[in-house]
Design a protein around this motif. Structure first.
Motif, PDB file in Angstrom:
ATOM      1  N   THR A  54       0.830  -1.203   0.000  1.00  0.00           N
ATOM      2  CA  THR A  54       0.000   0.000   0.000  1.00  0.00           C
ATOM      3  C   THR A  54       0.863   1.252   0.000  1.00  0.00           C
ATOM      4  N   LYS A  55       1.906   1.234   0.779  1.00  0.00           N
ATOM      5  CA  LYS A  55       2.800   2.394   0.848  1.00  0.00           C
ATOM      6  C   LYS A  55       3.432   2.668  -0.529  1.00  0.00           C
ATOM      7  N   GLU A  56       3.875   1.620  -1.193  1.00  0.00           N
ATOM      8  CA  GLU A  56       4.477   1.779  -2.521  1.00  0.00           C
ATOM      9  C   GLU A  56       3.456   2.247  -3.544  1.00  0.00           C
ATOM     10  N   VAL A  57       2.257   1.702  -3.481  1.00  0.00           N
ATOM     11  CA  VAL A  57       1.195   2.088  -4.411  1.00  0.00           C
ATOM     12  C   VAL A  57       0.804   3.553  -4.185  1.00  0.00           C
ATOM     13  N   GLN A  58       0.710   3.975  -2.931  1.00  0.00           N
ATOM     14  CA  GLN A  58       0.366   5.362  -2.632  1.00  0.00           C
ATOM     15  C   GLN A  58       1.425   6.321  -3.177  1.00  0.00           C
ATOM     16  N   GLN A  59       2.691   5.976  -3.037  1.00  0.00           N
ATOM     17  CA  GLN A  59       3.760   6.824  -3.573  1.00  0.00           C
ATOM     18  C   GLN A  59       3.647   6.935  -5.087  1.00  0.00           C
ATOM     19  N   LEU A  60       3.356   5.831  -5.725  1.00  0.00           N
ATOM     20  CA  LEU A  60       3.179   5.813  -7.172  1.00  0.00           C
ATOM     21  C   LEU A  60       1.993   6.684  -7.575  1.00  0.00           C
ATOM     22  N   GLN A  61       0.890   6.577  -6.838  1.00  0.00           N
ATOM     23  CA  GLN A  61      -0.298   7.357  -7.152  1.00  0.00           C
ATOM     24  C   GLN A  61      -0.059   8.851  -6.952  1.00  0.00           C
ATOM     25  N   MET A  62       0.661   9.217  -5.905  1.00  0.00           N
ATOM     26  CA  MET A  62       0.947  10.635  -5.664  1.00  0.00           C
ATOM     27  C   MET A  62       1.774  11.220  -6.808  1.00  0.00           C
ATOM     28  N   ALA A  63       2.789  10.497  -7.233  1.00  0.00           N
ATOM     29  CA  ALA A  63       3.626  10.969  -8.338  1.00  0.00           C
ATOM     30  C   ALA A  63       2.801  11.089  -9.614  1.00  0.00           C
ATOM     31  N   THR A  64       1.941  10.132  -9.848  1.00  0.00           N
ATOM     32  CA  THR A  64       1.105  10.144 -11.047  1.00  0.00           C
ATOM     33  C   THR A  64       0.120  11.301 -11.020  1.00  0.00           C
ATOM     34  N   GLN A  65      -0.454  11.600  -9.857  1.00  0.00           N
ATOM     35  CA  GLN A  65      -1.384  12.719  -9.748  1.00  0.00           C
ATOM     36  C   GLN A  65      -0.704  14.025 -10.112  1.00  0.00           C
ATOM     37  N   GLN A  66       0.527  14.192  -9.679  1.00  0.00           N
ATOM     38  CA  GLN A  66       1.270  15.405 -10.026  1.00  0.00           C
ATOM     39  C   GLN A  66       1.527  15.471 -11.525  1.00  0.00           C
ATOM     40  N   GLN A  67       1.862  14.334 -12.113  1.00  0.00           N
ATOM     41  CA  GLN A  67       2.104  14.287 -13.555  1.00  0.00           C
ATOM     42  C   GLN A  67       0.815  14.555 -14.329  1.00  0.00           C
ATOM     43  N   MET A  68      -0.295  14.029 -13.836  1.00  0.00           N
ATOM     44  CA  MET A  68      -1.586  14.273 -14.496  1.00  0.00           C
ATOM     45  C   MET A  68      -1.944  15.753 -14.439  1.00  0.00           C
ATOM     46  N   ALA A  69      -1.723  16.376 -13.295  1.00  0.00           N
ATOM     47  CA  ALA A  69      -2.020  17.798 -13.150  1.00  0.00           C
ATOM     48  C   ALA A  69      -1.200  18.610 -14.139  1.00  0.00           C
ATOM     49  N   ALA A  70       0.071  18.283 -14.256  1.00  0.00           N
ATOM     50  CA  ALA A  70       0.939  18.995 -15.196  1.00  0.00           C
ATOM     51  C   ALA A  70       0.482  18.768 -16.633  1.00  0.00           C
ATOM     52  N   ALA A  71       0.079  17.537 -16.950  1.00  0.00           N
ATOM     53  CA  ALA A  71      -0.380  17.224 -18.309  1.00  0.00           C
ATOM     54  C   ALA A  71      -1.665  17.981 -18.647  1.00  0.00           C
ATOM     55  N   ILE A  72      -2.557  18.094 -17.682  1.00  0.00           N
ATOM     56  CA  ILE A  72      -3.809  18.818 -17.891  1.00  0.00           C
ATOM     57  C   ILE A  72      -3.515  20.290 -18.163  1.00  0.00           C
ATOM     58  N   GLN A  73      -2.625  20.860 -17.375  1.00  0.00           N
ATOM     59  CA  GLN A  73      -2.265  22.267 -17.562  1.00  0.00           C
ATOM     60  C   GLN A  73      -1.520  22.467 -18.880  1.00  0.00           C
ATOM     61  N   LYS A  74      -0.700  21.508 -19.268  1.00  0.00           N
ATOM     62  CA  LYS A  74       0.045  21.602 -20.530  1.00  0.00           C
ATOM     63  C   LYS A  74      -0.903  21.651 -21.728  1.00  0.00           C
ATOM     64  N   GLU A  75      -2.041  21.006 -21.587  1.00  0.00           N
ATOM     65  CA  GLU A  75      -3.041  21.009 -22.666  1.00  0.00           C
ATOM     66  C   GLU A  75      -3.873  22.293 -22.646  1.00  0.00           C
ATOM     67  N   GLY A  76      -3.513  23.232 -21.768  1.00  0.00           N
ATOM     68  CA  GLY A  76      -4.205  24.509 -21.716  1.00  0.00           C
ATOM     69  C   GLY A  76      -5.512  24.461 -20.948  1.00  0.00           C
ATOM     70  N   MET A  77      -5.618  23.498 -20.084  1.00  0.00           N
ATOM     71  CA  MET A  77      -6.869  23.302 -19.346  1.00  0.00           C
ATOM     72  C   MET A  77      -6.639  23.594 -17.872  1.00  0.00           C
ATOM     73  N   ASP A  78      -7.557  24.328 -17.295  1.00  0.00           N
ATOM     74  CA  ASP A  78      -7.529  24.563 -15.860  1.00  0.00           C
ATOM     75  C   ASP A  78      -7.917  23.256 -15.170  1.00  0.00           C
ATOM     76  N   PRO A  79      -7.118  22.791 -14.204  1.00  0.00           N
ATOM     77  CA  PRO A  79      -7.431  21.516 -13.547  1.00  0.00           C
ATOM     78  C   PRO A  79      -8.821  21.467 -12.919  1.00  0.00           C
ATOM     79  N   MET A  80      -9.276  22.569 -12.364  1.00  0.00           N
ATOM     80  CA  MET A  80     -10.621  22.577 -11.782  1.00  0.00           C
ATOM     81  C   MET A  80     -11.686  22.414 -12.865  1.00  0.00           C
ATOM     82  N   LYS A  81     -11.475  23.037 -14.005  1.00  0.00           N
ATOM     83  CA  LYS A  81     -12.415  22.918 -15.124  1.00  0.00           C
ATOM     84  C   LYS A  81     -12.400  21.487 -15.668  1.00  0.00           C
ATOM     85  N   PHE A  82     -11.199  20.901 -15.739  1.00  0.00           N
ATOM     86  CA  PHE A  82     -11.072  19.513 -16.187  1.00  0.00           C
ATOM     87  C   PHE A  82     -11.862  18.589 -15.256  1.00  0.00           C
ATOM     88  N   GLN A  83     -11.696  18.794 -13.961  1.00  0.00           N
ATOM     89  CA  GLN A  83     -12.408  17.987 -12.977  1.00  0.00           C
ATOM     90  C   GLN A  83     -13.918  18.154 -13.137  1.00  0.00           C
TER      91      GLN A  83
END
Length: 163
Positions: A54-83
């Motif tokens: 669980t600890k390893e999976v959580q670390q992986l998920q946290m890193a992925t969430q940050q990458q997803m946020a950056a990818a959403i912003q890179k596409e010119g989308m506000d993360p709140m609007k995307f959500q």
């Protein structure tokens, strides 16, 4: 990024990741999600293995969430609007919402990237579980059983804090 936006983004990405993984898993698997009607007693060794995974999976998920946020912003989308758009689409209320063509295109582009990232993280998650001598089904079964038992839940939290 403010804490509120970051919190909303993490929540949104987590929700999205769960939605995508649930949809993807349902499409790929012919077996149903394991049903747990009564919490099984697990040994301390089994609980420690679960806590480590669980600890390893959580670390992986946290890193992925940050990458997803950056990818959403890179596409010119506000993360709140995307959500907001993802939730509207999931609840099928998207048809009643008015979005510009630019917003729809940015959302579609960001969603492609996020879905690709989700597939990648699922593969990494399975690898992490295998490294901890667990299958996805075993992990899910244990997670449901542990959630049903406040005692086991606390034991796993303590184990995660110690390691």
């Amino acid at each position: 990024m403010t804490n509120m936006v970051r919190s909303l983004l993490v929540t949104g990405c987590t929700t999205l990741a769960l939605m995508l993984s649930t949809t993807d898993a349902a499409a790929q698997q012919t077996t149903a999600m394991p049903q747990v009607t009564q919490a099984k007693d697990y040994s301390d060794a089994e609980l420690q293995k679960f806590a480590d995974a669980t600890k390893e999976v959580q670390q992986l998920q946290m890193a992925t969430q940050q990458q997803m946020a950056a990818a959403i912003q890179k596409e010119g989308m506000d993360p709140m609007k995307f959500q907001q758009m993802a939730q509207a689409q999931q609840s099928q209320a998207g048809a009643t919402q008015e979005y510009t063509e630019e917003e729809q295109q940015a959302y579609a582009n960001a969603m492609k990237v996020v879905m690709s990232m989700q597939q990648n993280v699922q593969a990494k998650m399975q690898t992490k579980l295998q490294e901890n001598d667990m299958t996805m089904q075993e992990y899910q079964t244990m997670a449901m059983a542990i959630q049903q038992s406040p005692e086991m839940t606390q034991k796993v939290k303590d184990m995660m804090a110690e390691s």
